[in-house]
Design an enzyme around this catalytic site. Structure first.
Site, PDB file in Angstrom:
ATOM      1  NE  ARG A  34     -28.015 -23.189  16.920  1.00 42.71           N
ATOM      2  CZ  ARG A  34     -27.224 -22.683  15.960  1.00 42.71           C
ATOM      3  NH1 ARG A  34     -27.462 -21.474  15.484  1.00 42.71           N
ATOM      4  NH2 ARG A  34     -26.210 -23.384  15.476  1.00 42.71           N
ATOM      5  CE  LYS A  48     -41.504 -32.447  18.204  1.00 48.11           C
ATOM      6  NZ  LYS A  48     -41.581 -30.983  18.365  1.00 48.11           N
ATOM      7  CD  GLU A  86     -45.820 -31.878  17.744  1.00 50.40           C
ATOM      8  OE1 GLU A  86     -44.648 -32.287  17.881  1.00 50.40           O
ATOM      9  OE2 GLU A  86     -46.135 -30.684  17.828  1.00 50.40           O
ATOM     10  CE  LYS A 134     -45.611 -31.060  21.308  1.00 45.29           C
ATOM     11  NZ  LYS A 134     -44.273 -30.720  21.753  1.00 45.29           N
TER      12      LYS A 134
HETATM   13  P1  13P Z   1     -45.106 -25.083  20.452  1.00 46.94           P
HETATM   14  O1  13P Z   1     -45.598 -25.338  21.859  1.00 46.94           O
HETATM   15  O2  13P Z   1     -44.319 -23.824  20.317  1.00 46.94           O
HETATM   16  O3  13P Z   1     -46.186 -25.255  19.436  1.00 46.94           O
HETATM   17  O4  13P Z   1     -44.062 -26.228  20.139  1.00 46.94           O
HETATM   18  C1  13P Z   1     -44.378 -27.511  20.489  1.00 46.94           C
HETATM   19  C2  13P Z   1     -43.639 -28.439  19.619  1.00 46.94           C
HETATM   20  O5  13P Z   1     -42.878 -29.238  20.076  1.00 46.94           O
HETATM   21  C3  13P Z   1     -43.884 -28.384  18.177  1.00 46.94           C
HETATM   22  O6  13P Z   1     -43.385 -29.537  17.580  1.00 46.94           O
END
Ligand code: 13P
Length: 340
Positions: A46, A136, A177, A219
């Protein structure tokens, strides 16, 4: 931390032509993607993958911010340079995912609530000291028979708003998000309804918790036909449905909207973002950009396969996707870019 510093962070992240790279996959998610490609699921693999991403030459031309995960923000390049330093030197603002994942919501079969508020103030303070300037938190909303429920929308919106207020207190710009999943057989119209309901609920809670809209980034998902829906909306239809939905629910004081990719193909994620910017830029009050994980990383990971010898080719694939999305953010992406 002044409000002005939050506003400046967000403005820098939303500056013309750039977007956000999500590289904040949790250990189980990263391992799952590695397992699909036969890559070892170890801390070192990772770390090597994240080093490959962060040492891609020229990445900062297209990427203004990178979202890290708790494991990653503490890691370094093999020569000892911290990932935070690598990012800063590339002109990319470091960010951090701070939710602890979506769990089953009690009393609501098939629905999730995102956890992570306990101890968040202390964790945010530590991340800020480490160099993070934004954060986030992802809420997960599922469309199905009778869902999303009000209970699920309200619980998730409340958690997002509590998180966002704590972030701003700590001097971190929150990425908010609320993801309506594309899993299922629902139509574009059903996705539009669920997305609009989720966004109205989120902005009502952000107002209640006194979140500075000028100091945050939204987001959202794009408004899409469900993965299993027999009728799949076209690129322009998706662009129009998405921006129309946002115009109804997202205040103009929010500086930027940075979409998640959510399992779309990398090319469609670019084409749909491009169509939004071509068709709506003059009418939309917010920047329309990307915050993709899979739609930027997946082609590069498919190339890398965990083998050092594929590193340069993988970095080229990553650079290419970042560039395509940067062009899409300007409304200048063309299909021909995919076959140079
Ligand atoms: P994806 O663009 O793969 O959906 O991931 C964005 C993300 O940060 C999900 O929390």
């Amino acid at each position: 931390m002044s409000e002005q510093e939050l506003v400046t962070t967000v403005r820098t992240m939303m500056h013309a032509g750039r977007g956000i790279l999500a590289m904040d996959e949790s250990t189980p998610t990263c391992n799952r993607r590695f397992a699909n490609l036969g890559i070892a699921q170890t801390v070192e693999a990772r770390r090597a993958w994240r080093e490959l991403i962060l040492t891609t030459p020229g990445l900062g031309e297209f990427i203004s911010g990178a979202i890290l995960y708790d494991e990653t923000i503490r890691q370094s390049k093999n020569d000892g340079t911290s990932f935070i330093k690598l990012l800063t030197e590339a002109g990319i603002i470091p960010g951090i995912k701070v939710d602890t994942g979506a769990k089953d919501l009690a009393g609501h079969p098939g629905e999730k609530i995102t956890e992570g508020l306990d101890g968040l103030r202390e964790r945010l303070s530590e991340y800020r000291q480490m160099g993070a300037r934004f954060a986030k938190w992802r809420a997960v909303i599922t469309i199905g028979g009778g869902i999303p429920s009000r209970g699920c929308l309200e619980a998730n919106a409340h958690a997002l708003a509590r998180y966002a207020a704590l972030c701003q207190e700590a001097g971190l710009a929150p990425i908010v998000e609320p993801e309506v999943l594309m899993d299922g057989g629902h139509t574009l119209e059903q996705c539009a309804l669920a997305t609009e309901a989720a966004l109205h609920t989120v902005f009502s809670q952000l107002y209640r918790q006194r979140v500075l809209l000028e100091g945050m980034i939204l987001k959202p998902n794009m408004v899409l036909s469900g993965k299993d829906c027999p009728t799949q909306a076209g690129v322009e239809e998706v662009a129009d449905a998405t921006v129309s939905c946002l115009l109804r629910a997202v205040p103009g004081a929010v500086p930027g909207v940075a979409f998640l990719s959510g399992g779309q193909s990398a090319q469609l994620a670019s084409a749909r973002l491009n169509a939004m910017n071509v068709r709506w830029r003059s009418k939309a009050p917010w920047a329309l950009t990307f915050s993709y994980s899979r739609a930027i990383q997946q082609p590069a990971m498919d190339t890398w396969k965990g083998k050092e010898i594929n590193g340069v080719a993988a970095q080229k694939a990553l650079y290419h996707r970042a560039k395509c999305n940067s062009m899409a953010r300007r409304g200048e992406y063309r299909d021909e870019m995919e076959n140079p």
